[in-house]
Design a protein around this motif. Structure first.
Motif, short mmCIF file in Angstrom:
data_model
loop_
_atom_site.label_atom_id
_atom_site.label_comp_id
_atom_site.label_asym_id
_atom_site.label_seq_id
_atom_site.Cartn_x
_atom_site.Cartn_y
_atom_site.Cartn_z
N GLY A 104 0.81 -1.21 0.00
CA GLY A 104 0.00 0.00 0.00
C GLY A 104 0.84 1.25 0.00
O GLY A 104 0.53 2.24 -0.68
N LEU A 105 1.95 1.24 0.76
CA LEU A 105 2.85 2.39 0.76
C LEU A 105 3.46 2.60 -0.62
O LEU A 105 3.53 3.74 -1.10
N MET A 106 3.89 1.53 -1.28
CA MET A 106 4.46 1.65 -2.62
C MET A 106 3.42 2.19 -3.60
O MET A 106 3.74 3.00 -4.48
N ALA A 107 2.16 1.75 -3.47
CA ALA A 107 1.10 2.24 -4.35
C ALA A 107 0.86 3.73 -4.12
O ALA A 107 0.70 4.51 -5.06
N LEU A 108 0.84 4.13 -2.85
CA LEU A 108 0.61 5.53 -2.54
C LEU A 108 1.76 6.40 -3.03
O LEU A 108 1.54 7.49 -3.58
N LEU A 109 2.99 5.93 -2.85
CA LEU A 109 4.14 6.68 -3.36
C LEU A 109 4.09 6.79 -4.88
O LEU A 109 4.44 7.83 -5.46
N GLY A 110 3.65 5.71 -5.55
CA GLY A 110 3.52 5.75 -7.00
C GLY A 110 2.49 6.75 -7.44
O GLY A 110 2.70 7.51 -8.40
N GLY A 111 1.34 6.78 -6.75
CA GLY A 111 0.31 7.76 -7.09
C GLY A 111 0.76 9.18 -6.83
O GLY A 111 0.49 10.10 -7.62
N LEU A 112 1.48 9.39 -5.74
CA LEU A 112 2.00 10.72 -5.42
C LEU A 112 3.00 11.18 -6.47
O LEU A 112 2.99 12.34 -6.89
N ALA A 113 3.87 10.26 -6.92
CA ALA A 113 4.85 10.61 -7.96
C ALA A 113 4.14 11.01 -9.25
O ALA A 113 4.49 12.02 -9.88
N MET A 114 3.12 10.23 -9.66
CA MET A 114 2.39 10.56 -10.87
C MET A 114 1.72 11.92 -10.77
O MET A 114 1.77 12.74 -11.68
N ALA A 115 1.07 12.17 -9.62
CA ALA A 115 0.36 13.43 -9.43
C ALA A 115 1.31 14.62 -9.41
O ALA A 115 1.00 15.69 -9.94
N ALA A 116 2.49 14.45 -8.80
CA ALA A 116 3.45 15.55 -8.72
C ALA A 116 4.05 15.88 -10.09
O ALA A 116 4.42 17.02 -10.35
N MET A 117 4.14 14.88 -10.96
CA MET A 117 4.74 15.08 -12.27
C MET A 117 3.74 15.56 -13.32
O MET A 117 4.12 16.17 -14.32
N ALA A 118 2.46 15.31 -13.10
CA ALA A 118 1.44 15.58 -14.11
C ALA A 118 1.35 17.04 -14.55
O ALA A 118 1.21 17.31 -15.75
N PRO A 119 1.40 18.04 -13.62
CA PRO A 119 1.25 19.43 -14.06
C PRO A 119 2.30 19.89 -15.06
O PRO A 119 2.07 20.84 -15.82
N ASP A 120 3.46 19.27 -15.09
CA ASP A 120 4.53 19.64 -16.02
C ASP A 120 4.51 18.79 -17.29
O ASP A 120 5.45 18.80 -18.06
N ALA A 241 20.85 15.64 -6.67
CA ALA A 241 21.52 14.41 -7.10
C ALA A 241 20.59 13.50 -7.89
O ALA A 241 21.02 12.80 -8.81
N LEU A 242 19.31 13.51 -7.54
CA LEU A 242 18.33 12.68 -8.25
C LEU A 242 17.89 13.29 -9.57
O LEU A 242 17.14 12.66 -10.33
N ASP A 243 18.34 14.53 -9.86
CA ASP A 243 17.88 15.27 -11.04
C ASP A 243 16.36 15.44 -11.02
O ASP A 243 15.69 15.40 -12.07
N LEU A 244 15.81 15.62 -9.82
CA LEU A 244 14.37 15.79 -9.67
C LEU A 244 14.03 17.26 -9.86
O LEU A 244 14.59 18.12 -9.16
N PRO A 245 13.15 17.61 -10.81
CA PRO A 245 12.81 19.02 -11.02
C PRO A 245 12.34 19.68 -9.73
O PRO A 245 11.60 19.08 -8.94
N ALA A 246 12.75 20.92 -9.54
CA ALA A 246 12.41 21.62 -8.30
C ALA A 246 10.90 21.73 -8.10
O ALA A 246 10.40 21.62 -6.98
N ALA A 247 10.16 21.92 -9.20
CA ALA A 247 8.70 22.05 -9.09
C ALA A 247 8.07 20.75 -8.61
O ALA A 247 7.13 20.76 -7.81
N VAL A 248 8.58 19.62 -9.10
CA VAL A 248 8.06 18.32 -8.67
C VAL A 248 8.37 18.10 -7.20
O VAL A 248 7.51 17.67 -6.42
N ALA A 249 9.60 18.40 -6.79
CA ALA A 249 9.99 18.25 -5.39
C ALA A 249 9.11 19.13 -4.49
O ALA A 249 8.69 18.70 -3.41
N ALA A 250 8.83 20.36 -4.94
CA ALA A 250 8.02 21.27 -4.13
C ALA A 250 6.60 20.74 -3.96
O ALA A 250 6.01 20.86 -2.88
N ARG A 251 6.03 20.15 -5.01
CA ARG A 251 4.67 19.59 -4.89
C ARG A 251 4.65 18.42 -3.91
O ARG A 251 3.70 18.27 -3.12
N ILE A 252 5.68 17.59 -3.97
CA ILE A 252 5.74 16.46 -3.04
C ILE A 252 5.87 16.97 -1.61
O ILE A 252 5.21 16.47 -0.70
N GLU A 253 6.71 17.98 -1.40
CA GLU A 253 6.89 18.54 -0.06
C GLU A 253 5.57 19.08 0.47
O GLU A 253 5.22 18.85 1.64
#
Length: 258
Positions: A104-120, A241-253
């Motif tokens: 369930g945690l992996m599923a939730l993290l996957g959904g969060l990643a998709m949602a954070a990346m979608a606006p871009d 280091a992860l090359d994670l876009p700042a906007a995506v990181a900010a949405r996750i935060e």
């Protein structure tokens, strides 16, 4: 070597999680997680979409709402782990196996990643394994590999936070023994907890995989309180280091901290 989903579930309520269970509970009760996934579903915010997703109440239940989130990405929705996680955190659910909680945690993290990346416009063509149920042995292995990376990220974050000492490590390993965890996994966890903080292996495993990188960042935020300058520096360095876009990181935060 398998069993990392089991270990993730077992650690959700331990001190190693850094209050992850409480953060997830707040997020599922109209907090940032519900807000972000509600927007990803087109619901205009905290519209109860995540409650439907996890609780199976109304709107077609978990399968229907998760189907909307997956969109045309294909694959069967991994609703079992999500509902087990929600039941454990919010009450009203039957006692869940550690593997279901970890899934369930992996599923939730996957959904969060998709949602954070979608606006871009970064929505992946296919939902991460974990958010959708593995359909082949190769996908099962992919999920376990991702769970291992997420677990490694949470352990390393806890070490950077200064919260793993030898007594804590022994306590957690004892818990793994009590749940009959695979001995190879148990030894791997103890080795990870015993060494100094080193984000290098986490970065190496996740860099080049945007969805996994986003999940690693979210899992790290769950594992630490981020209330010191050193912890903020650790997060900033990890994001770069992860090359994670700042906007995506900010949405996750915003989602995890809300």
């Amino acid at each position: 070597m398998g069993g990392f989903s089991d270990v993730l579930g077992a650690l959700l309520e331990s001190q190693l999680s850094g209050g992850a269970a409480e953060k997830l509970k707040r997020g599922l009760q109209g907090g940032g997680l519900e807000q972000m996934l509600g927007e990803a579903l087109g619901g205009g915010g905290a519209s109860g979409a995540l409650g439907q997703l996890l609780g199976g109440s109304g709107g077609g239940g978990a399968a229907g709402v998760l189907g909307q989130l997956l969109g045309g990405s294909g694959g069967r929705a991994n609703t079992g782990g999500l509902e087990a996680l929600a039941g454990q955190l919010l009450g009203g659910g039957r006692p869940a196996r550690a593997r279901d909680l970890g899934g369930g945690l992996m599923a939730l993290l996957g959904g969060l990643a998709m949602a954070a990346m979608a606006p871009d416009g970064r929505r992946p063509a296919r939902a991460p394994v974990g958010l959708r149920a593995p359909e082949t042995s190769e996908e099962e292995e992919e999920l376990e590999n991702a769970a291992q990376v997420v677990l490694m990220a949470m352990i390393n974050a806890a070490k950077a936070d200064g919260r793993i000492d030898p007594d804590e490590a022994r306590r957690i390993v004892g818990r793994l023994d009590a749940m009959n965890a695979d001995r190879e996994v148990r030894d791997w966890v103890f080795e990870q907890m015993s060494g100094p903080p080193d984000a290098g292996p986490v970065v190496e495993a996740a860099r080049g995989d945007p969805e996994l990188a986003a999940q690693v960042y979210a899992a790290t935020l769950l594992a630490v309180e981020v209330d010191t300058a050193a912890e903020n520096r650790y997060l900033e360095e990890l994001q770069r280091a992860l090359d994670l876009p700042a906007a995506v990181a900010a949405r996750i935060e915003r989602a995890v901290r809300a």
